[in-house]
Design a protein around this motif. Structure first.
Motif, short mmCIF file in Angstrom:
data_model
loop_
_atom_site.label_atom_id
_atom_site.label_comp_id
_atom_site.label_asym_id
_atom_site.label_seq_id
_atom_site.Cartn_x
_atom_site.Cartn_y
_atom_site.Cartn_z
N LEU A 57 3.58 14.51 5.03
CA LEU A 57 4.16 13.93 4.08
C LEU A 57 3.24 12.57 3.77
CD1 LEU A 57 7.10 15.12 2.70
CD2 LEU A 57 6.90 16.15 5.38
N ALA A 58 2.90 12.06 4.38
CA ALA A 58 2.73 10.91 4.22
C ALA A 58 1.21 10.72 3.38
CB ALA A 58 1.94 10.47 5.74
N ASP A 59 0.81 11.95 3.67
CA ASP A 59 -0.04 12.27 2.82
C ASP A 59 0.12 12.74 0.87
OD1 ASP A 59 -2.16 11.71 4.49
OD2 ASP A 59 -1.86 13.39 4.92
N LEU A 60 0.85 13.40 1.11
CA LEU A 60 2.05 13.38 -0.41
C LEU A 60 2.34 12.24 -0.93
CD1 LEU A 60 2.40 15.71 -2.67
CD2 LEU A 60 4.78 15.87 -1.10
N ILE A 61 2.74 11.55 -0.42
CA ILE A 61 3.63 10.40 -0.44
C ILE A 61 1.98 9.28 -1.27
CG2 ILE A 61 4.32 8.16 0.14
CD1 ILE A 61 5.98 10.13 2.04
N THR A 62 1.00 9.33 -0.43
CA THR A 62 0.00 8.62 -1.15
C THR A 62 -0.96 8.98 -1.95
OG1 THR A 62 -0.46 8.08 1.95
CG2 THR A 62 -2.28 7.70 -0.18
N LEU A 63 -1.21 10.12 -2.32
CA LEU A 63 -1.17 10.79 -3.09
C LEU A 63 -0.67 10.40 -4.45
CD1 LEU A 63 -2.28 14.85 -2.46
CD2 LEU A 63 -4.10 13.23 -2.89
N ALA A 64 0.77 10.16 -5.01
CA ALA A 64 1.56 9.90 -5.66
C ALA A 64 0.65 9.02 -5.65
CB ALA A 64 3.14 9.62 -5.05
N ALA B 133 12.45 16.53 2.38
CA ALA B 133 11.48 16.32 3.82
C ALA B 133 11.31 14.52 3.29
CB ALA B 133 10.11 16.89 4.00
N LEU B 134 10.70 14.17 2.07
CA LEU B 134 10.15 13.28 1.72
C LEU B 134 10.90 12.12 1.94
CD1 LEU B 134 8.77 13.93 -2.10
CD2 LEU B 134 7.29 13.21 0.70
N THR B 135 12.26 12.35 1.63
CA THR B 135 13.40 11.62 2.22
C THR B 135 13.45 10.83 3.30
OG1 THR B 135 14.34 11.82 -0.26
CG2 THR B 135 15.39 10.67 1.47
N ALA B 136 12.99 12.16 4.16
CA ALA B 136 13.74 11.80 5.71
C ALA B 136 13.12 11.27 6.37
CB ALA B 136 13.80 13.51 6.02
N PHE B 137 11.58 11.68 5.40
CA PHE B 137 10.33 10.92 5.89
C PHE B 137 10.69 8.98 5.68
CE2 PHE B 137 6.10 8.96 5.69
CZ PHE B 137 5.27 9.57 6.55
N LEU C 266 9.17 3.49 5.65
CA LEU C 266 8.52 3.30 4.44
C LEU C 266 9.20 2.21 3.18
CD1 LEU C 266 6.12 4.70 3.24
CD2 LEU C 266 7.18 6.54 2.20
N ARG C 267 8.85 1.70 2.97
CA ARG C 267 9.60 0.68 1.37
C ARG C 267 9.78 1.71 0.32
NH1 ARG C 267 6.36 -4.56 0.02
NH2 ARG C 267 8.88 -4.84 -0.93
N SER C 268 8.79 2.88 0.52
CA SER C 268 8.70 3.13 -1.29
C SER C 268 8.26 4.66 -1.80
CB SER C 268 7.97 2.59 -2.26
OG SER C 268 7.86 3.64 -3.83
N LEU C 269 9.24 5.51 -1.70
CA LEU C 269 8.06 6.91 -1.83
C LEU C 269 6.99 7.28 -2.86
CD1 LEU C 269 11.27 9.13 -0.91
CD2 LEU C 269 9.28 8.94 0.05
N HIS C 270 7.12 6.13 -4.24
CA HIS C 270 6.55 5.93 -4.98
C HIS C 270 6.67 7.51 -5.94
CE1 HIS C 270 4.09 2.84 -2.54
NE2 HIS C 270 4.01 3.81 -2.11
N GLY C 271 7.74 7.85 -6.13
CA GLY C 271 8.60 8.78 -7.02
C GLY C 271 8.06 9.74 -6.35
N GLY D 26 0.76 -1.00 -0.17
CA GLY D 26 -0.27 -0.09 -0.37
C GLY D 26 1.37 1.20 0.28
N PRO D 27 0.51 2.09 -0.05
CA PRO D 27 0.88 3.40 -0.78
C PRO D 27 2.03 3.72 0.78
CG PRO D 27 -1.35 4.30 0.48
CD PRO D 27 -0.87 2.64 -0.34
N LEU D 28 1.94 3.63 2.37
CA LEU D 28 3.21 3.33 3.61
C LEU D 28 3.11 2.15 3.86
CD1 LEU D 28 0.45 6.45 5.24
CD2 LEU D 28 2.78 6.40 3.63
#
Length: 289
Positions: free
Chosen positions: A227-234, A271-275, A281-286, A7-9
């Motif tokens: 940041l969790a939500d931005l990753i989920t949006l991606a 910040a995304l990488t730090a999160f 987290l296994r993937s930032l989904h780009g 899943g996204p997270l």
């Protein structure tokens, strides 16, 4: 061979073991409806019938009230989830990003909200951009709070969190503090890092006033950052060939800065990488590319 994230997270989210909830709700819809009738009679007078069970899960049950439906009754088995959803409605009041809340009952752990039946198709750029705008509004709401709310939420301010011990679920304390420093620089020390919306296409609806709304707010937390939500949006955008994670990040950057933040693309990617590093987290989904 590595498997795709579940899943996204995936990795950042911690799955609870079976049996963690001491008093689960019934998963039988007919039984759930009978219980809902009792709750309505005792705690929510003058609500329209009939009652139709939309979902019956061990943690939550959701019912449509009226024909055609006018209200939704949501019941929680878990006290923390109930309190979290009530808090979300309080913190986001006036933002028009949730259904209108009519009543809550602590005894039955239930909320009565507007029934929103107009789904939003996220296949168009305009609709997805509108969703990103709504998410950015939630992430920046602390800048628009009444002083009394600001005072009540003081313990979760980013300025204080930078120097506090990290939450127990954090894998890398140094990475977590780097993330919070970037969040503090972008939003200011009084910012409360709201995030962790349960973002799914089926949870995106249209309010009667035309605003886009999210129909599930129980997962929102003041200690996880947006940041969790931005990753989920991606992650969600990856299903649409004309939407890219880079476009999602740039749209978010535009909206969140328009609403008062001071991110730039470089610091947001850091910040995304730090999160990811801090949470496992296994993937930032780009989202960071």
């Amino acid at each position: 061979m590595t498997t795709a994230p579940a899943g996204p997270l995936d990795g950042a989210a911690r799955t609870r073991p079976d049996g963690w909830l001491a008093t689960p709700l019934t998963t039988d819809r007919a039984a759930a409806e009978r219980q809902a009738h009792v709750i309505l009679a005792r705690h929510h007078d003058n609500e329209p019938g009939p009652v139709y069970c939309l979902t019956a899960r061990y943690r939550t049950a959701v019912f449509a009230l009226g024909s055609p439906p006018r209200r939704v009754l949501k019941r929680h088995a878990d006290e923390a989830a109930y309190q979290g959803e009530v808090l979300a409605y309080e913190l986001l009041a006036g933002e028009c990003v949730l259904p209108d809340l009519h009543r809550v009952c602590d005894t039955s752990r239930t909320l009565l909200v507007d029934y929103l039946d107009q789904a939003v198709t996220l296949t168009s750029t305009d609709a997805f951009d509108e969703l990103i705008r709504a998410v950015a509004a939630i992430h920046t709401v602390a800048a628009r709070w009444h002083p009394a709310v600001i005072e009540a939420m003081a313990r979760w301010r980013a300025g204080a969190a930078v120097d506090a011990p990290p939450p127990e679920w954090i894998n890398d304390a140094d990475g977590w503090h780097r993330l919070l420093q970037l969040v503090r620089e972008a939003h200011g020390p009084d910012h409360v890092p709201l995030g962790h919306l349960d973002l799914k296409p089926e949870h995106v609806r249209r309010r009667g006033d035309g605003h886009l709304a999210l129909i599930d707010a129980e997962t929102l937390r003041p200690d996880i950052t947006g940041l969790a939500d931005l990753i989920t949006l991606a992650y969600i955008a990856s299903d649409e060939p004309h939407l890219s994670p880079r476009w999602v990040r740039h749209a978010y950057l535009h909206h969140v800065n328009e609403l008062g933040a001071q991110w730039n693309d470089h610091t947001l990617r850091r910040a995304l990488t730090a999160f990811a590093g801090a949470t496992g987290l296994r993937s930032l989904h780009g989202a960071h590319e």
